[in-house]
Write a protein that holds these residues in place. Structure first.
Motif, PDB file in Angstrom:
ATOM      1  N   ARG A 133       0.826  -1.210   0.000  1.00 53.13           N
ATOM      2  CA  ARG A 133       0.000   0.000   0.000  1.00 53.13           C
ATOM      3  C   ARG A 133       0.861   1.261   0.000  1.00 53.13           C
ATOM      4  O   ARG A 133       0.535   2.256  -0.647  1.00 53.13           O
ATOM      5  N   ALA A 134       1.958   1.237   0.736  1.00 49.08           N
ATOM      6  CA  ALA A 134       2.864   2.383   0.724  1.00 49.08           C
ATOM      7  C   ALA A 134       3.431   2.602  -0.677  1.00 49.08           C
ATOM      8  O   ALA A 134       3.499   3.732  -1.178  1.00 49.08           O
ATOM      9  N   ALA A 135       3.823   1.501  -1.327  1.00 46.06           N
ATOM     10  CA  ALA A 135       4.365   1.603  -2.680  1.00 46.06           C
ATOM     11  C   ALA A 135       3.312   2.071  -3.673  1.00 46.06           C
ATOM     12  O   ALA A 135       3.604   2.843  -4.592  1.00 46.06           O
ATOM     13  N   GLU A 136       2.067   1.619  -3.486  1.00 48.72           N
ATOM     14  CA  GLU A 136       0.996   2.054  -4.373  1.00 48.72           C
ATOM     15  C   GLU A 136       0.704   3.543  -4.189  1.00 48.72           C
ATOM     16  O   GLU A 136       0.448   4.260  -5.164  1.00 48.72           O
ATOM     17  N   ALA A 137       0.749   4.023  -2.955  1.00 46.54           N
ATOM     18  CA  ALA A 137       0.560   5.448  -2.707  1.00 46.54           C
ATOM     19  C   ALA A 137       1.636   6.257  -3.428  1.00 46.54           C
ATOM     20  O   ALA A 137       1.344   7.302  -4.041  1.00 46.54           O
ATOM     21  N   TYR A 138       2.857   5.782  -3.364  1.00 48.43           N
ATOM     22  CA  TYR A 138       3.960   6.468  -4.047  1.00 48.43           C
ATOM     23  C   TYR A 138       3.747   6.453  -5.557  1.00 48.43           C
ATOM     24  O   TYR A 138       3.948   7.464  -6.245  1.00 48.43           O
ATOM     25  N   ARG A 139       3.328   5.299  -6.095  1.00 46.46           N
ATOM     26  CA  ARG A 139       3.127   5.184  -7.541  1.00 46.46           C
ATOM     27  C   ARG A 139       2.031   6.138  -8.016  1.00 46.46           C
ATOM     28  O   ARG A 139       2.193   6.845  -9.021  1.00 46.46           O
ATOM     29  N   VAL A 140       0.909   6.164  -7.301  1.00 43.34           N
ATOM     30  CA  VAL A 140      -0.195   7.029  -7.703  1.00 43.34           C
ATOM     31  C   VAL A 140       0.222   8.499  -7.635  1.00 43.34           C
ATOM     32  O   VAL A 140      -0.088   9.292  -8.537  1.00 43.34           O
ATOM     33  N   ALA A 141       0.925   8.860  -6.582  1.00 41.85           N
ATOM     34  CA  ALA A 141       1.391  10.242  -6.463  1.00 41.85           C
ATOM     35  C   ALA A 141       2.324  10.598  -7.621  1.00 41.85           C
ATOM     36  O   ALA A 141       2.143  11.632  -8.284  1.00 41.85           O
ATOM     37  N   MET A 142       3.288   9.751  -7.897  1.00 44.00           N
ATOM     38  CA  MET A 142       4.322  10.062  -8.877  1.00 44.00           C
ATOM     39  C   MET A 142       3.809   9.947 -10.311  1.00 44.00           C
ATOM     40  O   MET A 142       3.971  10.863 -11.121  1.00 44.00           O
ATOM     41  N   GLU A 143       3.179   8.830 -10.628  1.00 38.08           N
ATOM     42  CA  GLU A 143       2.807   8.566 -12.010  1.00 38.08           C
ATOM     43  C   GLU A 143       1.518   9.274 -12.416  1.00 38.08           C
ATOM     44  O   GLU A 143       1.398   9.742 -13.553  1.00 38.08           O
ATOM     45  N   GLU A 144       0.562   9.346 -11.515  1.00 35.29           N
ATOM     46  CA  GLU A 144      -0.716   9.967 -11.836  1.00 35.29           C
ATOM     47  C   GLU A 144      -0.787  11.421 -11.394  1.00 35.29           C
ATOM     48  O   GLU A 144      -1.781  12.094 -11.622  1.00 35.29           O
ATOM     49  N   ARG A 145       0.280  11.888 -10.758  1.00 35.20           N
ATOM     50  CA  ARG A 145       0.357  13.256 -10.248  1.00 35.20           C
ATOM     51  C   ARG A 145      -0.878  13.577  -9.402  1.00 35.20           C
ATOM     52  O   ARG A 145      -1.646  14.493  -9.689  1.00 35.20           O
ATOM     53  N   ARG A 146      -1.030  12.824  -8.335  1.00 37.83           N
ATOM     54  CA  ARG A 146      -2.162  13.013  -7.435  1.00 37.83           C
ATOM     55  C   ARG A 146      -1.656  13.219  -6.012  1.00 37.83           C
ATOM     56  O   ARG A 146      -0.561  12.782  -5.644  1.00 37.83           O
ATOM     57  N   THR A 147      -2.487  13.887  -5.239  1.00 35.82           N
ATOM     58  CA  THR A 147      -2.247  13.998  -3.804  1.00 35.82           C
ATOM     59  C   THR A 147      -2.959  12.833  -3.127  1.00 35.82           C
ATOM     60  O   THR A 147      -4.157  12.629  -3.331  1.00 35.82           O
ATOM     61  N   VAL A 148      -2.211  12.054  -2.345  1.00 36.15           N
ATOM     62  CA  VAL A 148      -2.707  10.806  -1.768  1.00 36.15           C
ATOM     63  C   VAL A 148      -2.684  10.904  -0.242  1.00 36.15           C
ATOM     64  O   VAL A 148      -1.651  11.238   0.353  1.00 36.15           O
ATOM     65  N   LEU A 149      -3.821  10.623   0.377  1.00 38.52           N
ATOM     66  CA  LEU A 149      -3.868  10.463   1.836  1.00 38.52           C
ATOM     67  C   LEU A 149      -3.710   8.980   2.151  1.00 38.52           C
ATOM     68  O   LEU A 149      -4.544   8.166   1.762  1.00 38.52           O
ATOM     69  N   LEU A 150      -2.637   8.630   2.840  1.00 36.61           N
ATOM     70  CA  LEU A 150      -2.426   7.248   3.278  1.00 36.61           C
ATOM     71  C   LEU A 150      -2.765   7.170   4.759  1.00 36.61           C
ATOM     72  O   LEU A 150      -1.979   7.560   5.622  1.00 36.61           O
ATOM     73  N   ASN A 151      -3.966   6.677   5.052  1.00 35.65           N
ATOM     74  CA  ASN A 151      -4.416   6.544   6.437  1.00 35.65           C
ATOM     75  C   ASN A 151      -3.721   5.359   7.107  1.00 35.65           C
ATOM     76  O   ASN A 151      -3.638   4.271   6.531  1.00 35.65           O
ATOM     77  N   LEU A 152      -3.254   5.601   8.312  1.00 35.55           N
ATOM     78  CA  LEU A 152      -2.551   4.573   9.088  1.00 35.55           C
ATOM     79  C   LEU A 152      -3.297   4.352  10.400  1.00 35.55           C
ATOM     80  O   LEU A 152      -3.039   5.030  11.402  1.00 35.55           O
ATOM     81  N   PRO A 153      -4.277   3.406  10.418  1.00 35.92           N
ATOM     82  CA  PRO A 153      -5.034   3.151  11.655  1.00 35.92           C
ATOM     83  C   PRO A 153      -4.095   2.818  12.815  1.00 35.92           C
ATOM     84  O   PRO A 153      -3.106   2.080  12.640  1.00 35.92           O
ATOM     85  N   LEU A 154      -4.398   3.340  13.985  1.00 37.12           N
ATOM     86  CA  LEU A 154      -3.487   3.202  15.122  1.00 37.12           C
ATOM     87  C   LEU A 154      -3.254   1.746  15.492  1.00 37.12           C
ATOM     88  O   LEU A 154      -2.113   1.357  15.816  1.00 37.12           O
ATOM     89  N   ASP A 155      -4.302   0.928  15.444  1.00 33.98           N
ATOM     90  CA  ASP A 155      -4.108  -0.467  15.841  1.00 33.98           C
ATOM     91  C   ASP A 155      -3.265  -1.226  14.812  1.00 33.98           C
ATOM     92  O   ASP A 155      -2.442  -2.070  15.167  1.00 33.98           O
ATOM     93  N   VAL A 156      -3.453  -0.906  13.539  1.00 34.25           N
ATOM     94  CA  VAL A 156      -2.645  -1.568  12.502  1.00 34.25           C
ATOM     95  C   VAL A 156      -1.196  -1.100  12.585  1.00 34.25           C
ATOM     96  O   VAL A 156      -0.253  -1.901  12.454  1.00 34.25           O
ATOM     97  N   GLN A 157      -0.997   0.186  12.806  1.00 31.21           N
ATOM     98  CA  GLN A 157       0.369   0.713  12.937  1.00 31.21           C
ATOM     99  C   GLN A 157       1.177  -0.054  13.982  1.00 31.21           C
ATOM    100  O   GLN A 157       2.372  -0.310  13.800  1.00 31.21           O
ATOM    101  N   ALA A 158       0.526  -0.381  15.088  1.00 25.98           N
ATOM    102  CA  ALA A 158       1.228  -0.996  16.222  1.00 25.98           C
ATOM    103  C   ALA A 158       1.428  -2.490  16.076  1.00 25.98           C
ATOM    104  O   ALA A 158       2.149  -3.112  16.875  1.00 25.98           O
ATOM    105  N   ALA A 159       0.843  -3.096  15.040  1.00 24.11           N
ATOM    106  CA  ALA A 159       0.951  -4.549  14.867  1.00 24.11           C
ATOM    107  C   ALA A 159       2.357  -4.946  14.442  1.00 24.11           C
ATOM    108  O   ALA A 159       3.044  -4.198  13.744  1.00 24.11           O
TER     109      ALA A 159
END
Length: 543
Positions: A133-159
């Motif tokens: 997902r991090a790589a896809e966010a980078y790809r969309v931002a770079m290749e499609e020239r978009r602003t991307v919000l990558l939400n990081l849920p607190l419980d998932v972050q800590a896993a």
């Protein structure tokens, strides 16, 4: 390792070099992971400033900007900057913690918030997909020239995370060149072959294509202009008309109005660039070359749309055209030399009574500042003066965050631009209203050791509203303010400061430029404000 750390490492592996933000508990670990991988982190004093810094950095570096914010209020604080980036199609990733429990004080629908302003909303939902997902966010931002919000849920972050953090090559690779429409190219070649007065207007999507466009313009006899965001792209060409639209000189407006073919290269021809369409004469053909076919019918509709990369289309056209004189003649060349710059247009200096004419101020600054400069402009009644009277060396010398038309973004824009281009003197041109909105970032300028010049055009008012509503007899007490000693405020943050009320006061700017520049400089210019600006009248037509 936890998921938050894996996301940070994955983005660093994709190519992120610099990130901006304000760190709280919800983005602490992902930000530290970026830093641990060698990414430079620039701490702002407000998330709104951080988002705009990242936007400006992306524009001036050509890479992906990253801003890291806390969940909930951290994201809402960043929303104006995020909206500007989304409207401008800036490649930007917003890393935001996310409180998914509805009982949390921090809980809001962050994805809906991003979508509402035109950004792409993504979410990391499990450890297994964190890196992809991090790589896809980078790809969309770079290749499609978009602003991307990558939400990081607190419980998932800590896993816990125990997988590889290097994205697959197919996930983070660069975009392939987009082919152009052969039939469209052929028709554009026919139009160029018959046009007597062609004009090229280059926008943000053409900033990488100066060489190809100049070569094609030379073959077809086209004159060269830009939108505001691409100002400086053709600097040095004898056929450079500078900016089309509200900031255009009388000569530029005249020559564009007389064009029989206008080709917009990576430029939507919006109301600013065409003065609400009045710069395109009836009967003139309009062609748009753009990666996004939606642009063909927006604003001024195109008679012909060519989908493709600007440089690729221009190069393809140049291979089969016979050279023509087109719009170029000795008389046009003479007029461009004599009348291209606003400072060549006569005006009556209105300085006096303890205030300096903003035109006189800006011409004086243009003479003093080194050529290798990068100028960031805030929004407001004043903004045309630095946009029109301060020259830039090339398209990398002008950063214009104006797609959302918000005041208060100028200082943060200058900081992001300065981080991207440390080889140039950063100059922030602000109104007094915008300067006071973004004043927290004065500390950021000092802390980063930026040798920045901040020029505040102070008319002690929200000038646009004063001149829009005042002539109709409306009360103006809500948009006028008592004097503020902005120079003293700047000194309190560690700046050198000069107050300018007449041309001779600019000697203080010259002294700073000749010195060690070990502190940034704020120029508090008390400007005349008797007249409204014609470019803001154009803006109010679009409200």
């Amino acid at each position: 390792m936890i998921v938050a750390e894996a996301v940070g490492r994955a983005l660093a592996a994709c190519g992120v070099e610099t990130a901006f933000g304000v760190v709280g508990s919800g983005n602490f670990h992902v930000t530290n992971a970026l830093v641990a991988c060698g990414v430079r982190f620039v701490a702002a004093r407000h998330e709104g400033g951080a988002a705009t810094m990242a936007d400006a950095y992306a524009r001036m570096s050509g890479g992906v900007g990253v801003v890291s914010v806390h969940q909930g209020p951290g994201l809402t604080n960043a929303m104006t900057g995020l909206t500007e980036a989304a409207k401008s199609r800036t490649p930007l990733i917003v890393l935001a913690g996310e409180a998914t429990e509805v009982q949390s004080n921090f809980h809001i629908d962050q994805a809906a918030l991003a979508t509402a302003v035109g950004a792409v909303a993504m979410r990391v939902t499990s450890p297994e997909e964190a890196v992809s997902r991090a790589a896809e966010a980078y790809r969309v931002a770079m290749e499609e020239r978009r602003t991307v919000l990558l939400n990081l849920p607190l419980d998932v972050q800590a896993a816990p995370f125990d997988g590889p953090v290097e994205p697959g090559a197919d996930r983070a690779g660069s975009a392939a060149a987009v082919p152009s429409s052969r039939s469209g190219v052929a028709e554009l070649a026919r139009l160029l072959g018959s046009a007597r007065r062609p004009v090229f207007i280059a926008g943000r999507g053409a900033r990488h294509a100066r060489r190809e466009l100049e070569e094609l313009a030379g073959l077809t006899g086209a004159l060269l202009a830009t939108s505001a965001v691409a100002k400086g792209l053709f600097r040095g060409s004898p056929w450079d008309l500078d900016v089309s639209g509200g900031f255009a000189t009388p000569l530029t407006a005249e020559l564009i109005r007389d064009a029989d073919l206008v080709v917009a290269w990576g430029c939507a021809l919006n109301m600013w660039t065409t003065r609400h369409g009045t710069l395109i004469q009836p009967g003139a053909k309009v062609v748009k070359v753009d990666l996004d076919p939606v642009a063909f019918k927006t604003h001024v509709p195109a008679d012909l749309g060519v989908e493709g990369d600007v440089a690729a289309v221009a190069k393809a056209l140049a291979t089969g055209l016979t050279p023509r004189q087109g719009y170029r003649s000795d008389e046009i060349a003479r007029r461009v030399r004599a009348e291209r710059r606003w400072r060549d247009v006569p005006y009556e200096d209105e300085s006096g009574g303890g205030r300096i004419d903003p035109r006189t101020l800006t011409i004086g600054l243009d003479d003093l500042l080194p050529r290798e400069r990068i100028i960031a402009i805030d929004s407001g009644n004043f903004m045309g003066y630095p946009s029109m009277f301060l020259d830039v060396p090339d398209e990398g010398g002008f950063c214009f965050t104006q797609a959302f038309q918000s005041i208060g973004l100028g200082l943060a824009t200058a900081i992001g631009a300065a981080v991207a281009r440390p080889d140039r003197l950063p100059v922030a041109a602000l109104g007094d209203g915008g300067a006071l909105m973004g004043i927290a970032e004065l500390e950021t300028v000092v802390r980063l050791g930026l040798p920045m010049v901040i020029v505040v055009y102070d008319d002690e008012a929200y000038g646009a509203e004063v001149h829009h509503f005042g002539p109709h007899g409306h009360p103006l007490g809500t948009v006028t303010f008592p004097p503020a000693d902005l120079a003293a405020i700047a000194r309190g943050h560690g700046f050198a400061a000069v107050t300018v009320t007449e041309p001779s006061d600019l000697a203080g700017v010259a002294e700073w430029l000749d010195g060690p520049r070990d502190r940034p400089l704020l120029v508090h210019a008390k400007v005349t404000g008797e007249h409204g600006s014609w470019w803001l009248e154009e803006a109010f037509k679009g409200h």
